[in-house]
Design a protein around this motif. Sequence first.
Motif, PDB file in Angstrom:
ATOM      1  N   THR A  14       4.587   0.625  -0.725  1.00  0.00           N
ATOM      2  CA  THR A  14       5.116   1.983  -0.846  1.00  0.00           C
ATOM      3  C   THR A  14       4.700   2.815   0.364  1.00  0.00           C
ATOM      4  N   LYS A  15       5.375   3.927   0.539  1.00  0.00           N
ATOM      5  CA  LYS A  15       5.023   4.860   1.609  1.00  0.00           C
ATOM      6  C   LYS A  15       3.608   5.394   1.377  1.00  0.00           C
ATOM      7  N   GLU A  16       3.247   5.611   0.112  1.00  0.00           N
ATOM      8  CA  GLU A  16       1.911   6.102  -0.216  1.00  0.00           C
ATOM      9  C   GLU A  16       0.830   5.110   0.229  1.00  0.00           C
ATOM     10  N   GLU A  17       1.056   3.818  -0.013  1.00  0.00           N
ATOM     11  CA  GLU A  17       0.086   2.794   0.421  1.00  0.00           C
ATOM     12  C   GLU A  17      -0.075   2.817   1.941  1.00  0.00           C
ATOM     13  N   THR A  19       0.542   5.354   3.989  1.00  0.00           N
ATOM     14  CA  THR A  19      -0.113   6.603   4.366  1.00  0.00           C
ATOM     15  C   THR A  19      -1.614   6.528   4.116  1.00  0.00           C
ATOM     16  N   LEU A  20      -2.007   6.024   2.954  1.00  0.00           N
ATOM     17  CA  LEU A  20      -3.437   5.908   2.643  1.00  0.00           C
ATOM     18  C   LEU A  20      -4.144   4.953   3.602  1.00  0.00           C
ATOM     19  N   CYS A  73      -2.021  14.418   8.142  1.00  0.00           N
ATOM     20  CA  CYS A  73      -2.808  13.683   7.135  1.00  0.00           C
ATOM     21  C   CYS A  73      -3.781  14.627   6.434  1.00  0.00           C
ATOM     22  N   LEU A  76      -2.559  16.603   3.533  1.00  0.00           N
ATOM     23  CA  LEU A  76      -2.456  15.900   2.254  1.00  0.00           C
ATOM     24  C   LEU A  76      -3.682  16.118   1.368  1.00  0.00           C
ATOM     25  N   GLU A  80      -3.187  15.642  -2.535  1.00  0.00           N
ATOM     26  CA  GLU A  80      -3.528  14.310  -3.029  1.00  0.00           C
ATOM     27  C   GLU A  80      -5.036  14.184  -3.232  1.00  0.00           C
ATOM     28  N   LYS A  82      -6.851  11.603  -3.928  1.00  0.00           N
ATOM     29  CA  LYS A  82      -7.435  10.441  -3.253  1.00  0.00           C
ATOM     30  C   LYS A  82      -7.678  10.739  -1.769  1.00  0.00           C
ATOM     31  N   VAL A  83      -6.729  11.391  -1.126  1.00  0.00           N
ATOM     32  CA  VAL A  83      -6.871  11.745   0.287  1.00  0.00           C
ATOM     33  C   VAL A  83      -8.014  12.747   0.450  1.00  0.00           C
TER      34      VAL A  83
END
Length: 164
Positions: A14-17, A19-20, A73, A76, A80, A82-83
């Motif tokens: 995913t895009k989220e994976e 990005t993280l 970043c 975020l 987010e 997690k971020v």
Amino acid sequence: MDINPSLVIHYFKTKEELTLALIEYILEKYSLMFQYAETDTYAEIKNTLHKMINDLFSQKWNRLFDDGLFYSCYALTFRERKVKAMYKDLTDMLRSKLESLIELCNEHKITNIAEPSVTTDLIFALVDGAYFYLSVASTAKDFEQKISIYKQQTYKLLNIEAVA
């Protein structure tokens, strides 16, 4: 990047994976800049403090990543959890390193800082604000003049002489 997009999709579903993973990479690179050898002599401890200050206010720190990428970043962290936790872990680690170093400097009479944690927070507030402000500097000369001022103010907070 000159790689097949299917390879990216293979590793990041995913895009989220993706990005993280990028954020983790960025934060790891910043943390690697502050790997200093354990020291126990007056001269080595003092040198390490000066090196850390110089690293915090350096082109190496500033040019590690494009400001636009870093701040995209960073933004975020407001959306987010997690971020936000990832950035917090990095900043906590960096602050802890500097605070421990200041405490060690106090023990060796290099500094005499009554509240190392407060001084550490002020230095990092100066660093964080400086780089945002410097990201809009119009010339390299302007950047260098301002970063020199910020570094001098850090030395004043620590009540020590800057090294050339």
